[in-house]
Write an enzyme that holds these catalytic residues in place. Structure first.
Site, PDB file in Angstrom:
ATOM      1  CD  GLU A  81      -2.913  -1.189   2.316  1.00 47.93           C
ATOM      2  OE1 GLU A  81      -2.470  -0.742   3.397  1.00 47.93           O
ATOM      3  OE2 GLU A  81      -4.020  -1.743   2.197  1.00 47.93           O
ATOM      4  CD  GLU A 112       5.075 -21.412  11.022  1.00 46.20           C
ATOM      5  OE1 GLU A 112       5.252 -21.580  12.234  1.00 46.20           O
ATOM      6  OE2 GLU A 112       4.081 -20.845  10.539  1.00 46.20           O
TER       7      GLU A 112
END
Length: 269
Positions: A81, A112
């Site tokens: 953004e 992960e």
């Protein structure tokens, strides 16, 4: 290591399956209202991070977010953004997730748990000691994040960590720990809820304050936003009109000529 894994403690609510929709939603909202107060407690730590970032950004440095699962996706969301909101290149704020872009939409098994991949991912972007790495992990124990932080520190990179378990390995590993204690989740262990919300709030604060500090905002306006659709062109035109005291048509012509609110206002001043 002994510390309380708050993110794994039992919910304050029980027999959830017996509640009707209205009760469930009210109870979830009751828990959510605790999140902003928890974030308020760590504003001094967030401020240290923003100061460190602003200093490095002025020298061409960058911000890296690293995380897995929800935490990784939130980092990518915040990074994505920045260009449309503040007109910065995509290369200045970079979100990295365990498992790569596939993991943005789908879980990547065991990604992960890889201690070395985060640094490899950052090396693809030619990370330097002028950059900043922010690890995001509700548990504070995610190997992808811990490994990336450890390697970043070895190379002299400023590090911070956003976690919901105070005293966790991530909090102890970073230069600037941001430990947001939101308490147990409404749904026990579901850190996509309050923990994720707290991380989103913190990321909003970090990136917005940073962009203001480095001059990407004027007054309270997004004067460097990308004019990528008609809504944003209209918004930008109104900003130029208000900033220069000219009518809408003249402001629109000036905006389209110069390509940004800031450039249009500077040219018309």
């Amino acid at each position: 290591m002994e510390y309380t894994k708050i993110t794994e403690t039992p919910s304050n609510h029980n027999d959830l399956e017996k509640m009707d929709s209205l009760s469930l939603l009210r109870k979830i909202n009751e828990e959510d209202q605790k999140v902003a107060d928890a974030v308020a407690e760590v504003i001094p730590q967030i401020s240290k991070l923003v100061d460190g970032l602003a200093e490095r950004f002025e020298k061409g440095g960058r911000l890296f977010y690293i995380g897995a699962g929800t935490s990784g996706r939130l980092g990518i969301l915040d990074a994505s953004e920045i260009p449309p909101t503040f007109g910065m290149p995509h290369s200045r704020v970079i979100g990295l997730i365990a498992g790569g872009d596939t993991a943005i939409r789908k879980s990547v098994e065991n990604a992960e748990d890889d201690m070395v991949q985060a640094w490899k991912d950052m090396m693809e972007h030619h990370i330097t000691d002028n950059d900043v790495v922010v690890g995001i992990a509700a548990s504070g124990t995610t190997p992808y994040v811990l490994g990336g932080i450890a390697d970043a520190k070895k190379h002299g990179v400023l590090t911070a960590g956003i976690t919901n378990n105070p005293g966790s390995p991530l909090a102890l590993a970073v230069d600037i720990p941001i430990e947001i204690n939101v308490g147990p989740e409404f749904l026990t262990g579901s850190t996509r809820m309050k923990s994720g919300t707290s991380q989103k709030l913190a990321l909003n604060m970090i990136s917005t304050a940073l962009m203001i500090r480095i001059g990407r905002v004027k007054g309270n306006k997004m004067v460097n936003m990308q004019l990528s659709n008609s809504k944003l062109v209209d918004r930008g035109t109104r900003y130029v009109s208000e900033g220069l005291g000219i009518d809408y048509a003249e402001a629109e012509k000036l905006l389209k000529k110069h390509g940004s609110v800031k450039a249009a206002i500077d040219a018309g001043s």
